[in-house]
Design an enzyme around this catalytic site. Structure first.
Site, PDB file in Angstrom:
ATOM      1  N   LYS A 297      25.305  63.727  11.491  1.00 12.83           N
ATOM      2  CA  LYS A 297      25.239  64.545  12.798  1.00 12.83           C
ATOM      3  C   LYS A 297      25.572  66.035  12.561  1.00 12.83           C
ATOM      4  O   LYS A 297      25.055  67.021  12.871  1.00 12.83           O
ATOM      5  CB  LYS A 297      25.809  63.744  13.878  1.00 12.83           C
ATOM      6  CG  LYS A 297      25.066  62.629  14.235  1.00 12.83           C
ATOM      7  CD  LYS A 297      25.812  61.651  15.454  1.00 12.83           C
ATOM      8  CE  LYS A 297      24.959  60.352  15.425  1.00 12.83           C
ATOM      9  NZ  LYS A 297      25.639  59.424  16.211  1.00 12.83           N
TER      10      LYS A 297
ATOM     11  N   GLN B 240      30.838  58.440  19.581  1.00 10.45           N
ATOM     12  CA  GLN B 240      30.217  57.503  18.709  1.00 10.45           C
ATOM     13  C   GLN B 240      30.732  55.958  18.924  1.00 10.45           C
ATOM     14  O   GLN B 240      31.697  55.725  19.181  1.00 10.45           O
ATOM     15  CB  GLN B 240      30.777  57.776  17.081  1.00 10.45           C
ATOM     16  CG  GLN B 240      30.176  57.040  15.958  1.00 10.45           C
ATOM     17  CD  GLN B 240      28.556  57.274  15.821  1.00 10.45           C
ATOM     18  OE1 GLN B 240      28.223  58.441  16.199  1.00 10.45           O
ATOM     19  NE2 GLN B 240      27.900  56.326  15.426  1.00 10.45           N
TER      20      GLN B 240
ATOM     21  N   ASP C 159      22.732  60.967  24.219  1.00 13.17           N
ATOM     22  CA  ASP C 159      22.552  59.587  23.645  1.00 13.17           C
ATOM     23  C   ASP C 159      21.619  59.009  24.475  1.00 13.17           C
ATOM     24  O   ASP C 159      20.834  57.942  24.412  1.00 13.17           O
ATOM     25  CB  ASP C 159      23.843  58.715  23.513  1.00 13.17           C
ATOM     26  CG  ASP C 159      24.363  58.916  22.243  1.00 13.17           C
ATOM     27  OD1 ASP C 159      23.588  58.836  21.155  1.00 13.17           O
ATOM     28  OD2 ASP C 159      25.681  58.666  21.952  1.00 13.17           O
TER      29      ASP C 159
HETATM   30  N1  GUN Z   1      26.672  53.946  16.901  1.00 12.68           N
HETATM   31  C1  GUN Z   1      25.253  53.398  16.293  1.00 12.68           C
HETATM   32  N2  GUN Z   1      24.367  54.042  17.090  1.00 12.68           N
HETATM   33  C2  GUN Z   1      24.967  55.079  17.728  1.00 12.68           C
HETATM   34  C3  GUN Z   1      24.054  56.078  18.564  1.00 12.68           C
HETATM   35  O1  GUN Z   1      22.826  56.257  18.696  1.00 12.68           O
HETATM   36  N3  GUN Z   1      25.099  56.651  19.339  1.00 12.68           N
HETATM   37  C4  GUN Z   1      26.337  56.634  19.427  1.00 12.68           C
HETATM   38  N4  GUN Z   1      26.977  57.339  20.412  1.00 12.68           N
HETATM   39  N5  GUN Z   1      26.892  55.477  18.624  1.00 12.68           N
HETATM   40  C5  GUN Z   1      26.094  54.916  17.962  1.00 12.68           C
END
Ligand code: GUN
Length: 286
Positions: A52, A96, A119
């Site tokens: 990211k 996350q 998200d």
């Molecule tokens: N963990 C696995 N996929 C994601 C996601 O798309 N967003 C977040 N915040 N955590 C994750």
């Protein structure tokens, strides 16, 4: 031979467009910022978070990484979320998942400001997606829709089967397919005669989390097959939920793992962050 739906190629194309958008915002005095919060030491999460950060650099988004120790309390994490909610440099806040077991995902997510919830996990945004009147689309399903469009197959009227019903992928995926007039079946661990259902799918999305779960005899010849899995095979090698070697010869189009859905998810996060930035520039908050 199936058409290979490369998430790398499609996401590069979209990132080039997004780069122009951040530059345009900058020329109007608006920088775009994303804060990513990682609690604890989960090794997969560390890789995702690094990806990211790198994507932010690629498209011209300012990023902040907040790494907190495993033993962080709910109060400490909520205080950080609150600080980021009120920070004008930050357009998107992402915590996350999964969080360490002593922290409740939903308590934390419910405290992210909906207009910064890039998200699209906050109940307000989930509800908006359900209605079809949304600001953000959840990143993985949104990336999958882009790959389905890339296949050239229209969703309208097709039999679409999603294996998996998680809040992050399966449920919103089914909803986005429905928005494009697909006839959608959502399957899960209690589904009976799974292969009978998947064999009727013109578009099959596998989000089960079991290595090479989808075999050739579960797939309709010519189907678009989307693999959301990030699994390890018997030799510890990265693979998907679809047995690629078996399924590729009969599918019409298929995503590889790696290089399929994964890069698209990160790119859709960039898109959502820019959407948030535009809204903040126009002064529309919560
Ligand atoms: N963990 C696995 N996929 C994601 C996601 O798309 N967003 C977040 N915040 N955590 C994750």
């Amino acid at each position: 031979m199936a058409k290979i739906l490369s998430g790398k190629t499609v996401s590069q194309r979209i990132k080039d467009e997004l780069k122009n958008e951040t530059a345009e915002l900058k020329s109007r005095g608006k920088t775009t910022g994303l804060a990513v919060v990682l609690v604890g030491d989960d090794s997969a999460s560390k890789v995702y978070v690094r990806n990211k950060e790198k994507a932010c650099e690629d498209v011209g988004i300012y990023s902040e990484m907040h790494k907190l120790p495993e033993e962080t309390t709910e109060r400490e994490l909520l205080d950080l979320v609150d600080k980021l909610n009120n920070d004008d440099k930050i357009d998107g806040v992402l915590v996350q998942l999964p969080l360490p077991a002593h922290l409740d995902d939903s308590v934390i997510i419910n405290n992210i400001r909906p207009d910064k919830d890039v998200d699209a996990f906050h109940p307000v945004n989930v509800g908006k997606i359900m209605i079809g009147d949304y600001d953000f689309l959840p990143c993985t399903p949104a990336g999958i829709m882009e790959l389905i469009h890339e296949s050239g197959v229209s969703v309208d009227g097709k039999n679409c089967v999603v294996i998996g019903r998680s809040n992050i992928v399966g449920k919103p995926m089914s909803m986005l397919l429905l928005h494009e007039n697909g006839t959608v079946t959502t399957c899960h661990s209690h589904t009976q005669d799974l292969a009978e259902i998947t064999k009727r799918a013109d578009i099959l999305v596998a989000a089960v989390g079991i290595a090479k779960f989808v075999k050739a005899d579960m797939v309709k010849p010519g189907a678009v097959v989307i693999d959301v899995g990030m699994d390890r095979d018997e030799n510890g090698k990265l693979c998907g939920d679809v047995d690629f070697d078996e399924v590729e010869p009969i599918a019409g189009a298929i995503t590889p793992v790696p290089g399929g859905v994964g890069p698209m998810t990160v790119t859709m996060l960039m898109r959502n962050t820019i959407t948030a930035s535009k809204k903040h520039m126009m002064g529309s908050g919560n």
